[in-house]
Write a protein that holds these residues in place. Structure first.
Motif, PDB file in Angstrom:
ATOM      1  N   PHE A 121      18.267  13.496  29.315  1.00 17.02           N
ATOM      2  CA  PHE A 121      18.639  14.789  29.825  1.00 17.02           C
ATOM      3  C   PHE A 121      17.415  15.606  30.096  1.00 17.02           C
ATOM      4  CE2 PHE A 121      19.587  19.166  29.635  1.00 17.02           C
ATOM      5  CZ  PHE A 121      20.692  19.360  30.609  1.00 17.02           C
ATOM      6  N   PRO A 122      16.321  15.554  29.343  1.00 14.83           N
ATOM      7  CA  PRO A 122      15.099  16.385  29.891  1.00 14.83           C
ATOM      8  C   PRO A 122      14.296  16.005  30.963  1.00 14.83           C
ATOM      9  CG  PRO A 122      15.236  15.936  27.323  1.00 14.83           C
ATOM     10  CD  PRO A 122      16.307  15.107  27.966  1.00 14.83           C
ATOM     11  N   LEU A 123      14.258  14.613  31.110  1.00 15.59           N
ATOM     12  CA  LEU A 123      13.653  13.815  32.145  1.00 15.59           C
ATOM     13  C   LEU A 123      14.351  14.119  33.508  1.00 15.59           C
ATOM     14  CD1 LEU A 123      11.941  12.176  33.595  1.00 15.59           C
ATOM     15  CD2 LEU A 123      12.839  10.182  32.697  1.00 15.59           C
ATOM     16  N   LEU A 124      15.674  14.243  33.469  1.00 18.28           N
ATOM     17  CA  LEU A 124      16.718  14.605  34.783  1.00 18.28           C
ATOM     18  C   LEU A 124      16.364  16.017  34.741  1.00 18.28           C
ATOM     19  CD1 LEU A 124      19.756  12.150  33.914  1.00 18.28           C
ATOM     20  CD2 LEU A 124      18.072  11.822  35.556  1.00 18.28           C
ATOM     21  N   GLY A 128      15.290  17.129  38.420  1.00 12.56           N
ATOM     22  CA  GLY A 128      16.145  17.886  39.073  1.00 12.56           C
ATOM     23  C   GLY A 128      15.496  19.229  39.565  1.00 12.56           C
ATOM     24  N   LEU A 129      14.883  19.911  38.628  1.00 17.79           N
ATOM     25  CA  LEU A 129      14.351  21.422  38.986  1.00 17.79           C
ATOM     26  C   LEU A 129      13.172  21.039  39.929  1.00 17.79           C
ATOM     27  CD1 LEU A 129      14.281  22.904  35.267  1.00 17.79           C
ATOM     28  CD2 LEU A 129      15.522  23.728  37.443  1.00 17.79           C
ATOM     29  N   ALA A 130      12.385  19.875  39.931  1.00 20.29           N
ATOM     30  CA  ALA A 130      11.394  19.841  40.820  1.00 20.29           C
ATOM     31  C   ALA A 130      11.921  19.502  42.177  1.00 20.29           C
ATOM     32  CB  ALA A 130      10.569  18.454  40.371  1.00 20.29           C
ATOM     33  N   LEU A 131      12.856  18.774  42.247  1.00 22.06           N
ATOM     34  CA  LEU A 131      13.586  18.389  43.788  1.00 22.06           C
ATOM     35  C   LEU A 131      14.150  19.887  44.305  1.00 22.06           C
ATOM     36  CD1 LEU A 131      15.638  15.108  43.139  1.00 22.06           C
ATOM     37  CD2 LEU A 131      13.390  15.516  44.516  1.00 22.06           C
ATOM     38  N   ALA A 132      14.756  20.712  43.304  1.00 16.91           N
ATOM     39  CA  ALA A 132      15.417  22.101  43.697  1.00 16.91           C
ATOM     40  C   ALA A 132      14.128  22.905  44.274  1.00 16.91           C
ATOM     41  CB  ALA A 132      16.273  22.591  42.557  1.00 16.91           C
ATOM     42  N   HIS A 367       6.113  33.253  41.805  1.00 21.42           N
ATOM     43  CA  HIS A 367       7.179  32.661  41.785  1.00 21.42           C
ATOM     44  C   HIS A 367       7.243  32.141  40.450  1.00 21.42           C
ATOM     45  CE1 HIS A 367       6.915  32.596  46.198  1.00 21.42           C
ATOM     46  NE2 HIS A 367       5.764  32.380  45.976  1.00 21.42           N
ATOM     47  N   PRO A 368       7.614  32.958  39.538  1.00 21.09           N
ATOM     48  CA  PRO A 368       7.641  32.503  37.997  1.00 21.09           C
ATOM     49  C   PRO A 368       8.753  31.460  37.655  1.00 21.09           C
ATOM     50  CG  PRO A 368       8.643  34.683  38.262  1.00 21.09           C
ATOM     51  CD  PRO A 368       7.974  34.375  39.646  1.00 21.09           C
ATOM     52  N   LEU A 369       9.986  31.458  38.251  1.00 18.30           N
ATOM     53  CA  LEU A 369      11.100  30.826  37.817  1.00 18.30           C
ATOM     54  C   LEU A 369      11.073  29.428  38.207  1.00 18.30           C
ATOM     55  CD1 LEU A 369      13.926  33.367  37.320  1.00 18.30           C
ATOM     56  CD2 LEU A 369      12.282  32.186  35.459  1.00 18.30           C
ATOM     57  N   MET A 370      10.987  29.033  39.632  1.00 14.64           N
ATOM     58  CA  MET A 370      11.149  27.870  40.436  1.00 14.64           C
ATOM     59  C   MET A 370       9.927  27.489  41.089  1.00 14.64           C
ATOM     60  SD  MET A 370      14.419  27.046  39.918  1.00 14.64           S
ATOM     61  CE  MET A 370      14.555  25.771  41.153  1.00 14.64           C
ATOM     62  N   GLY A 371       8.841  28.280  40.973  1.00 12.20           N
ATOM     63  CA  GLY A 371       7.684  27.797  41.718  1.00 12.20           C
ATOM     64  C   GLY A 371       7.663  27.849  42.907  1.00 12.20           C
ATOM     65  N   LEU A 405       3.301  23.936  36.620  1.00 14.78           N
ATOM     66  CA  LEU A 405       3.826  25.088  36.311  1.00 14.78           C
ATOM     67  C   LEU A 405       3.709  25.988  37.764  1.00 14.78           C
ATOM     68  CD1 LEU A 405       4.602  27.231  34.428  1.00 14.78           C
ATOM     69  CD2 LEU A 405       2.225  27.900  33.931  1.00 14.78           C
ATOM     70  N   THR A 406       2.804  25.657  38.521  1.00 15.96           N
ATOM     71  CA  THR A 406       2.594  26.360  40.129  1.00 15.96           C
ATOM     72  C   THR A 406       3.731  25.894  40.882  1.00 15.96           C
ATOM     73  OG1 THR A 406       0.301  26.625  39.732  1.00 15.96           O
ATOM     74  CG2 THR A 406       1.313  26.849  41.858  1.00 15.96           C
ATOM     75  N   LYS A 407       4.212  24.733  40.881  1.00 19.05           N
ATOM     76  CA  LYS A 407       4.902  23.949  41.819  1.00 19.05           C
ATOM     77  C   LYS A 407       6.452  24.042  41.442  1.00 19.05           C
ATOM     78  CE  LYS A 407       1.423  22.839  44.416  1.00 19.05           C
ATOM     79  NZ  LYS A 407       1.126  21.350  45.045  1.00 19.05           N
ATOM     80  N   SER A 408       6.710  23.980  40.220  1.00 15.82           N
ATOM     81  CA  SER A 408       8.299  23.904  39.680  1.00 15.82           C
ATOM     82  C   SER A 408       8.564  25.083  39.030  1.00 15.82           C
ATOM     83  CB  SER A 408       8.161  22.728  38.764  1.00 15.82           C
ATOM     84  OG  SER A 408       7.587  22.727  37.658  1.00 15.82           O
TER      85      SER A 408
END
Length: 503
Positions: A121-124, A128-132, A367-371, A405-408
């Motif tokens: 789950f942590p990996l997904l 997933g957040l990186a893709l979003a 952009h603190p939350l989603m990068g 941190l910057t990108k995601s």
């Protein structure tokens, strides 16, 4: 007796005849196909069939092939791309096929059980957040899809974790993967040593092959070598020194010590102070973690290494004209700067990072939350660190933590740290429970390596380097596969009781 021998001979003859007929049929079929299609297409069909066969029977070979293409001596730019899609490399398609195979087998084969681990789950969540965040950047900004794909494809190698945990179904495959990993590292180390003696005038390796420069002073005659295989070198050395003390001395131990020595020389040739400090941390922790006879063997190995190193140092310094003497002096001088805080802060390579930090923190605040999304340029061109036509680092960060941190954003980074912390915690709490010494040392070595990586990533973008992410994904998957096999009551041929000396 004679009748029995005749019967056995007839069976062998029948089997050999069927084999010859099968080979002849395949040859005739390929010959017929070649009459209508180009030889290149025929070769492609043969390679494709071989790939399918190996993937089903020996997935560990495919995993090692990915490492061989991304993390040894080849430039990542040399990996073949798909015609018409220059950003899509062959290794990307192989990864997609392996992941697809896991999904298809889980859906259509009732005997295929998906292996679930606490790291799933942590990996997904991180991926997933990186893709979003990246998809949001593509939709809401002018980010070109190919730029987004170039970074997401690097992140995707973390998913090799699921390939290891689900396609390697017995301990023999897992041991083959570990052995192959260490052999690839040894091969890279040998190539680095050869490159050192050749010098930078004629390069046989990709990556950085350059004259050593320490605090603005060039060390003429000393070649610094940082190939893509630097990832395997660091992982293999820490893993080998974690495995060796767990076994009693045998004839095969000499070969293992020799391999470890070769890799240690390559580690020196990187002249990477962060690698050296990370290795030092691992050695320090091993002195604490090993107990009883394991600690005694570790201390004896350490004393032996110190004596040999001292003898080599004396021999090198006695002959001032040898290249080995210059290497020893350069290594000591560079190591001395690694322990001096003022020297590090004043070092030009470290000062280059200051402008990156300024721009990165500015984007994090906005952009603190989603990068800002992977592939997005986080800063304008800055001539303090950019060079027109040479280096454009507007999407590049020398700090792996800041990159994620910057990108995601904070959500993506926290999920990544959740994954990292859980991997390390499980390694330190479960390594003693592994019955097989090779597996036990592997779990400990991979855990210590990743702990070192977390620190090294402060000054290098390890988490986003194409020659590191496949190794990290395989490391994480291997540890979890070991835990899974160790907890299952497999039949004798699958239980992890293979002689650790057969490494």
């Amino acid at each position: 007796m004679l009748i029995a021998e005749i019967y056995k001979f007839s069976i062998r003859l029948r089997r050999d005849t069927l084999t010859l007929l099968g080979a002849a049929a395949v040859g005739i079929a390929l010959g017929g196909i070649s009459l209508y299609f180009s030889p290149r297409l025929v070769l492609g069909m043969i390679a494709g069939l071989s790939f399918f066969f190996i993937t089903f029977k020996k997935p560990e070979i495919i995993l090692l092939s990915i490492l061989g293409m991304t993390s040894t001596i080849l430039a990542t730019e040399s990996i073949p791309s798909i015609p018409g899609f220059s950003s899509v490399k062959v290794t990307d398609l192989v990864l997609a096929f392996l992941l697809g195979l896991v999904i298809v087998r889980a859906l259509v084969n009732p005997d295929f059980k998906v292996v679930h681990t606490p790291l799933d789950f942590p990996l997904l969540a991180f991926y997933g957040l990186a893709l979003a965040s990246t998809l949001l950047a593509v939709v809401s900004t002018s980010l070109e899809p190919w730029r987004a794909y170039s970074e997401i494809s690097i992140l995707s190698y973390y998913l090799l974790f699921f390939v290891v945990t689900n396609l390697l179904r017995n301990s023999r495959q897992l041991i083959s993967l570990i052995q192959g990993f260490l052999l690839l590292a040894t091969a890279v180390a040998i190539a680095m040593i050869v490159q050192f003696f050749i010098g930078e005038s004629s390069t046989i390796l990709s990556g950085r092959v350059e004259t050593l420069n320490t605090q603005g002073v060039s060390q003429v005659g000393i070649t610094r070598i940082l190939p893509p295989g630097q990832s395997l070198i660091l992982v293999a050395f820490i893993t080998q020194i974690s495995v060796l003390p767990l076994n009693r001395f045998k004839a095969s131990t000499i070969l293992k010590v020799l391999m470890c020595g070769i890799v240690s020389i390559a580690l020196i040739l990187t002249f990477s102070r962060s690698f050296w400090l990370g290795t030092g941390l691992a050695l320090l922790l091993l002195t604490i973690l090993f107990k009883g006879q394991d600690k005694q063997r570790f201390i004896r190995l350490g004393i032996t290494a110190i004596v040999l190193a001292s003898a080599l140092y004396i021999m090198a310094t006695l002959n001032q004209e040898r290249q080995s003497a210059d290497l020893v002096k350069a290594a000591i001088e560079r190591l001395s700067t690694a322990t001096n805080t003022n020297s590090i802060l004043e070092d030009q390579s470290f000062r280059w990072r200051y402008p990156e930090y300024e721009h990165a923190f500015s984007q994090i605040i906005k952009h603190p939350l989603m990068g800002i999304g992977f592939g997005v340029q986080y800063r304008p061109r800055d001539m303090r660190i950019d060079s027109v036509g040479i280096f454009d680092g507007r999407a590049y960060l020398h700090n792996g933590h800041l990159w994620i941190l910057t990108k995601s954003g904070l959500l993506g980074y926290l999920s990544f740290m959740w994954l990292s912390s859980l991997f390390i915690a499980r390694g330190f709490t479960q390594w003693r429970r592994i019955s097989n010494t090779l597996m036990r040392g592997c779990v400990l070595g991979f855990t210590l390596t990743y702990l070192s990586i977390l620190i090294i990533a402060v000054v290098t973008p390890i988490f986003m380097q194409e020659f590191w992410t496949p190794a990290i994904g395989i490391m994480m998957g291997t540890n979890e596969a070991i835990f899974h096999f160790n907890s299952q009551n497999f039949p004798k041929r699958n239980v992890i009781q293979i002689n650790a000396g057969k490494m």
